[in-house]
Design a protein around this motif. Structure first.
Motif, PDB file in Angstrom:
ATOM      1  N   THR A   7       6.100  -0.223  12.729  1.00 36.81           N
ATOM      2  CA  THR A   7       5.824   1.261  12.383  1.00 36.81           C
ATOM      3  C   THR A   7       4.278   1.066  11.811  1.00 36.81           C
ATOM      4  O   THR A   7       3.811   0.336  11.120  1.00 36.81           O
ATOM      5  CB  THR A   7       6.752   1.592  11.389  1.00 36.81           C
ATOM      6  N   TRP A   8       3.733   2.271  11.830  1.00 31.41           N
ATOM      7  CA  TRP A   8       2.154   2.660  11.609  1.00 31.41           C
ATOM      8  C   TRP A   8       2.297   4.151  11.117  1.00 31.41           C
ATOM      9  O   TRP A   8       3.142   4.842  11.353  1.00 31.41           O
ATOM     10  CB  TRP A   8       1.428   2.175  12.875  1.00 31.41           C
ATOM     11  N   LEU A   9       0.944   4.363  10.677  1.00 34.59           N
ATOM     12  CA  LEU A   9       0.855   6.037  10.122  1.00 34.59           C
ATOM     13  C   LEU A   9       0.949   6.746  11.085  1.00 34.59           C
ATOM     14  O   LEU A   9       0.430   6.521  12.123  1.00 34.59           O
ATOM     15  CB  LEU A   9      -0.449   5.846   9.206  1.00 34.59           C
ATOM     16  N   ASN A  10       1.767   7.982  11.075  1.00 36.62           N
ATOM     17  CA  ASN A  10       1.665   8.989  11.841  1.00 36.62           C
ATOM     18  C   ASN A  10       2.285   8.397  13.110  1.00 36.62           C
ATOM     19  O   ASN A  10       1.757   9.062  14.363  1.00 36.62           O
ATOM     20  CB  ASN A  10       0.295   9.639  12.059  1.00 36.62           C
ATOM     21  N   GLY A  27      -1.681   5.425   2.505  1.00 38.54           N
ATOM     22  CA  GLY A  27      -2.841   5.824   2.931  1.00 38.54           C
ATOM     23  C   GLY A  27      -3.390   5.124   3.792  1.00 38.54           C
ATOM     24  O   GLY A  27      -4.899   5.010   4.062  1.00 38.54           O
ATOM     25  N   HIS A  28      -2.984   3.687   3.873  1.00 40.88           N
ATOM     26  CA  HIS A  28      -3.843   2.493   4.476  1.00 40.88           C
ATOM     27  C   HIS A  28      -3.148   2.026   5.722  1.00 40.88           C
ATOM     28  O   HIS A  28      -3.650   1.915   6.890  1.00 40.88           O
ATOM     29  CB  HIS A  28      -3.609   1.446   3.519  1.00 40.88           C
ATOM     30  N   THR A  68       0.724  -1.261   0.065  1.00 42.04           N
ATOM     31  CA  THR A  68       0.128  -0.250  -0.011  1.00 42.04           C
ATOM     32  C   THR A  68       0.886   1.183   0.098  1.00 42.04           C
ATOM     33  O   THR A  68       0.365   2.269   0.090  1.00 42.04           O
ATOM     34  CB  THR A  68      -0.869   0.157   1.143  1.00 42.04           C
ATOM     35  N   GLY A  69       2.057   1.042  -0.157  1.00 40.30           N
ATOM     36  CA  GLY A  69       3.069   2.172  -0.101  1.00 40.30           C
ATOM     37  C   GLY A  69       3.650   2.329   1.164  1.00 40.30           C
ATOM     38  O   GLY A  69       3.397   1.412   2.083  1.00 40.30           O
ATOM     39  N   ILE A  70       4.513   3.063   1.411  1.00 34.48           N
ATOM     40  CA  ILE A  70       5.175   3.396   2.842  1.00 34.48           C
ATOM     41  C   ILE A  70       4.920   4.991   3.236  1.00 34.48           C
ATOM     42  O   ILE A  70       5.223   5.836   2.476  1.00 34.48           O
ATOM     43  CB  ILE A  70       6.531   3.037   2.771  1.00 34.48           C
ATOM     44  N   GLN A  71       4.749   5.232   4.413  1.00 29.69           N
ATOM     45  CA  GLN A  71       4.630   6.498   4.904  1.00 29.69           C
ATOM     46  C   GLN A  71       6.191   7.112   4.773  1.00 29.69           C
ATOM     47  O   GLN A  71       7.122   6.909   5.417  1.00 29.69           O
ATOM     48  CB  GLN A  71       4.194   6.754   6.427  1.00 29.69           C
TER      49      GLN A  71
END
Length: 206
Positions: free
Chosen positions: A203-206, A59-60, A30-33
């Motif tokens: 790791t996770w978003l934000n 974005g996921h 889904t990409g990487i932040q």
């Protein structure tokens, strides 16, 4: 909290080798932040096959989580450690913000990563049916010297999951902190190995 490192004897392995920035792990997901503080120093240019641009931002959350498991910045007094502390991460976004996508885009992402020197291509995704274009992409990357790590799937079945079922994919099932098969993990003679995949801190978003 990162129980997996003891289970897979990572500490002993890190005494031998910790990887090199020239070893690029492509996370086809889904990409990487891209600005994640525990990942940003590891990221090399990627591509977004969903939006058609070179900003493979996540974005996921799934790709960011996988990226951290693979190669989060290590010994930096923040976040967690990645399996390969010295390796680089190549974000290849083939799944949208709902975690959905097409096998054609997955195939395109695999080919793109192989053409740009990815040594490992991580495919923590799958479908119950395959496609010739997907298998061709797997074989192409393998013949270019890439190692393809593929999730066996999370459906508690021995039925094949693709691309993991293909010969040149290294199919990996999931284990828990008791070193037993995760209740959701696929299984069968087509699975090459099992590794920690349940209750994983990363790791996770934000």
């Amino acid at each position: 909290q990162q129980w997996a490192w003891g289970t897979i004897q990572a500490y002993a392995a890190w005494d031998v080798a910790q990887g090199s920035s020239s070893t690029v792990i492509a996370v086809v997901d889904t990409g990487i932040q891209l600005n994640h503080p525990d990942l940003d120093a590891k990221i090399v240019p990627g591509y977004d096959f969903v939006s058609g641009d070179n900003q493979a931002d996540d974005g996921h959350g799934h790709g960011t989580h996988v990226g951290g498991s693979a190669a989060a910045e290590t010994n930096n007094a923040t976040g967690g450690a990645g399996t390969c502390p010295g390796c680089s991460l190549m974000p290849v976004r083939v799944l949208d913000n709902n975690g959905s996508g097409t096998l054609a885009n997955v195939a395109n992402g695999i080919t793109w990563a192989a053409d740009r020197g990815a040594k490992v291509i991580n495919l923590s995704l799958g479908a119950s049916t395959g496609a010739t274009t997907l298998e061709n992409a797997i074989n192409y990357a393998w013949n270019r010297g890439a190692f393809l790590a593929c999730a066996a799937g999370n459906s508690n079945t021995s039925s094949p999951s693709y691309p993991a079922y293909y010969e040149n994919c290294f199919a990996v099932a999931s284990t828990n902190s008791s070193d037993a098969r995760s209740y959701f993990s696929n299984y069968g003679s087509w699975v090459e190995a099992a590794a920690p995949g349940e209750g994983i801190y990363s790791t996770w978003l934000n």
